[in-house]
Design a protein around this motif. Sequence first.
Motif, PDB file in Angstrom:
ATOM      1  N   THR A 176      38.845  36.256  43.868  1.00  0.00           N
ATOM      2  CA  THR A 176      38.968  37.533  44.579  1.00  0.00           C
ATOM      3  C   THR A 176      40.195  38.306  44.106  1.00  0.00           C
ATOM      4  O   THR A 176      40.136  39.522  43.888  1.00  0.00           O
ATOM      5  N   PHE A 177      41.324  37.594  43.942  1.00  0.00           N
ATOM      6  CA  PHE A 177      42.533  38.250  43.442  1.00  0.00           C
ATOM      7  C   PHE A 177      42.318  38.794  42.032  1.00  0.00           C
ATOM      8  O   PHE A 177      42.710  39.925  41.718  1.00  0.00           O
ATOM      9  N   SER A 178      41.699  37.998  41.167  1.00  0.00           N
ATOM     10  CA  SER A 178      41.438  38.440  39.789  1.00  0.00           C
ATOM     11  C   SER A 178      40.527  39.659  39.784  1.00  0.00           C
ATOM     12  O   SER A 178      40.692  40.565  38.958  1.00  0.00           O
ATOM     13  N   ASP A 179      39.596  39.683  40.695  1.00  0.00           N
ATOM     14  CA  ASP A 179      38.714  40.840  40.842  1.00  0.00           C
ATOM     15  C   ASP A 179      39.539  42.092  41.139  1.00  0.00           C
ATOM     16  O   ASP A 179      39.374  43.146  40.513  1.00  0.00           O
ATOM     17  N   ALA A 180      40.440  41.967  42.103  1.00  0.00           N
ATOM     18  CA  ALA A 180      41.281  43.106  42.473  1.00  0.00           C
ATOM     19  C   ALA A 180      42.146  43.558  41.296  1.00  0.00           C
ATOM     20  O   ALA A 180      42.320  44.762  41.058  1.00  0.00           O
ATOM     21  N   LEU A 181      42.677  42.588  40.543  1.00  0.00           N
ATOM     22  CA  LEU A 181      43.531  42.899  39.393  1.00  0.00           C
ATOM     23  C   LEU A 181      42.746  43.625  38.301  1.00  0.00           C
ATOM     24  O   LEU A 181      43.187  44.660  37.769  1.00  0.00           O
ATOM     25  N   VAL A 182      41.572  43.099  37.967  1.00  0.00           N
ATOM     26  CA  VAL A 182      40.750  43.696  36.905  1.00  0.00           C
ATOM     27  C   VAL A 182      40.257  45.081  37.307  1.00  0.00           C
ATOM     28  O   VAL A 182      40.254  46.015  36.492  1.00  0.00           O
ATOM     29  N   LEU A 183      39.858  45.228  38.573  1.00  0.00           N
ATOM     30  CA  LEU A 183      39.386  46.529  39.044  1.00  0.00           C
ATOM     31  C   LEU A 183      40.510  47.556  39.058  1.00  0.00           C
ATOM     32  O   LEU A 183      40.276  48.754  38.874  1.00  0.00           O
ATOM     33  N   ASP A 184      41.720  47.087  39.272  1.00  0.00           N
ATOM     34  CA  ASP A 184      42.863  47.994  39.339  1.00  0.00           C
ATOM     35  C   ASP A 184      43.300  48.487  37.961  1.00  0.00           C
ATOM     36  O   ASP A 184      43.778  49.604  37.814  1.00  0.00           O
ATOM     37  N   LYS A 185      43.080  47.657  36.930  1.00  0.00           N
ATOM     38  CA  LYS A 185      43.684  47.976  35.628  1.00  0.00           C
ATOM     39  C   LYS A 185      42.696  48.114  34.468  1.00  0.00           C
ATOM     40  O   LYS A 185      42.992  48.815  33.493  1.00  0.00           O
ATOM     41  N   TYR A 186      41.524  47.468  34.535  1.00  0.00           N
ATOM     42  CA  TYR A 186      40.744  47.341  33.306  1.00  0.00           C
ATOM     43  C   TYR A 186      39.303  47.853  33.362  1.00  0.00           C
ATOM     44  O   TYR A 186      38.730  48.149  32.321  1.00  0.00           O
ATOM     45  N   ILE A 187      38.706  47.945  34.523  1.00  0.00           N
ATOM     46  CA  ILE A 187      37.279  48.243  34.576  1.00  0.00           C
ATOM     47  C   ILE A 187      36.937  48.934  35.895  1.00  0.00           C
ATOM     48  O   ILE A 187      37.597  48.698  36.921  1.00  0.00           O
ATOM     49  N   GLN A 188      35.916  49.781  35.865  1.00  0.00           N
ATOM     50  CA  GLN A 188      35.455  50.462  37.066  1.00  0.00           C
ATOM     51  C   GLN A 188      34.527  49.552  37.874  1.00  0.00           C
ATOM     52  O   GLN A 188      33.889  48.638  37.331  1.00  0.00           O
ATOM     53  N   TYR A 243      33.222  47.381  45.753  1.00  0.00           N
ATOM     54  CA  TYR A 243      33.825  48.684  46.012  1.00  0.00           C
ATOM     55  C   TYR A 243      34.886  48.589  47.113  1.00  0.00           C
ATOM     56  O   TYR A 243      35.923  49.257  47.043  1.00  0.00           O
ATOM     57  N   ALA A 244      34.634  47.758  48.121  1.00  0.00           N
ATOM     58  CA  ALA A 244      35.630  47.552  49.181  1.00  0.00           C
ATOM     59  C   ALA A 244      36.883  46.907  48.605  1.00  0.00           C
ATOM     60  O   ALA A 244      38.010  47.296  48.919  1.00  0.00           O
ATOM     61  N   LEU A 245      36.679  45.936  47.729  1.00  0.00           N
ATOM     62  CA  LEU A 245      37.808  45.242  47.118  1.00  0.00           C
ATOM     63  C   LEU A 245      38.607  46.177  46.221  1.00  0.00           C
ATOM     64  O   LEU A 245      39.839  46.139  46.201  1.00  0.00           O
ATOM     65  N   GLY A 246      37.917  47.030  45.486  1.00  0.00           N
ATOM     66  CA  GLY A 246      38.601  47.975  44.612  1.00  0.00           C
ATOM     67  C   GLY A 246      39.413  48.998  45.370  1.00  0.00           C
ATOM     68  O   GLY A 246      40.405  49.529  44.859  1.00  0.00           O
TER      69      GLY A 246
END
Length: 298
Positions: A176-188, A243-246
């Motif tokens: 879940t954390f990695s998801d938030a990190l990737v969504l924040d910096k690398y991918i839509q 989308y909620a996580l992003g």
Amino acid sequence: MWFWLSLVAILFWSGSDLFSKIGSKPDDKYSHWKMVIAVGLIMGIHAIVQVCTGTPFGIQDIFIYLPVSALYILAMILGYVGLRYVVLSESTPICNSSGAVAALLCFIFLHQTMELLQFIAVALISIGIFSLSVLEKKQADEERRLQGIVPDKKYTSSFIALFFPIFYCFIDGLGTFSDALVLDKYIQEDSANIAYEFTFLFLAFVALFYLLVIKKQKIVLSKEKPKFVAGICETAGQFAYIYALGDNAIVAAPLISSYCVFSVLWARLFLKEKLTLKQYLAIFAATAGIILLGAGGF
């Protein structure tokens, strides 16, 4: 918007749990493989529809998102292994704490924060989840005792009994954390969701090959309808979840983890499973936290 998306994810993921339980056959040792096939096929169809309707996506997105997908898939495999060998049911309180782990990681590494009212609400939700999981464990232990089932001690009283649930909790929270990190910096979000769905479609083909070619099993689709309904719910929940996580990972992660509370409630309403007063109080605590978040206009 993250709050309402979180509620949608909770609704569909708890529904997925319900239909997974309905579709699971204790005498079918390949039931979990068939669930992977059902979920993967539904996700694959959804991904193809999104691509065909113009949602931005490239093959490179699968590789960008692959570390996150791998963590989620590993957590799923650990969950199946744990259920098979009674490890997770022996340590449910630890395992159900992955939402809190994800929130802590978001606070430390992404510097995301909560407002005071959010913190109180998330605390209520976490208390409700933890309390319910403790009560479920006690109930499961009592049911096994009455049935004369004695779990292998190496899965309940050894190092693996402690290590396995902690490892599961860490992997799930890290996903879940990695998801938030990737969504924040690398991918839509939309591209990430499609990437995950195509990865799960690949798993479905692997499971299909394993059952049909290696194990020579027959799959009668008409007998697996609940699994496909669970797959639809899982896909819809995943779509809302990402989308909620992003939007607000530190609060959305522990909030969405409360879907397990509603899974228990749906089992009571639709499968007529009995709940104790303490279980109802745990459900009330989690629900109160959700209401508090909603009332706060978040």
